[in-house]
Motif scaffolding. Sequence first.
Motif, short mmCIF file in Angstrom:
data_model
loop_
_atom_site.label_atom_id
_atom_site.label_comp_id
_atom_site.label_asym_id
_atom_site.label_seq_id
_atom_site.Cartn_x
_atom_site.Cartn_y
_atom_site.Cartn_z
N GLU A 13 1.04 -1.18 -0.06
CA GLU A 13 -0.11 0.09 0.11
C GLU A 13 0.97 1.21 -0.26
N ARG A 16 2.48 1.86 -3.41
CA ARG A 16 1.23 2.27 -4.57
C ARG A 16 1.22 3.82 -3.95
N GLU A 17 1.00 3.95 -2.80
CA GLU A 17 0.67 5.53 -2.39
C GLU A 17 2.01 6.47 -2.96
N GLN A 20 1.82 6.78 -6.64
CA GLN A 20 0.58 7.76 -7.06
C GLN A 20 1.09 9.38 -6.73
N ALA A 46 -4.63 1.01 -8.31
CA ALA A 46 -3.75 0.29 -7.48
C ALA A 46 -2.93 -0.87 -8.00
N GLU A 48 0.27 -2.04 -9.77
CA GLU A 48 1.50 -1.41 -9.75
C GLU A 48 2.26 -1.32 -11.20
#
Length: 74
Positions: A13, A16-17, A20, A46, A48
């Motif tokens: 997570e 991903r953040e 982004q 989400a 990758e």
Amino acid sequence: MLEVPFLDEIVMEKTRETAQQDIVAFLEARFGDVPRDLVDEIESIADEKQLRGLVRSAGSCLDLEAFRKAITRR
């Protein structure tokens, strides 16, 4: 090695953040303000592999509209 699934998910997570946020920062550096709806769309991704491709698109697109099209193609 001890496997801790919830820890793996936290790491994924965060990865991903970070991707982004990097995409948005890259677009801001190139084009100025990024519309909130586009930021929301980037933050909803989400996958990758898709995010890696969008990093490349953020670096090569001619403008934000071209970047939007790159998102819809993936």
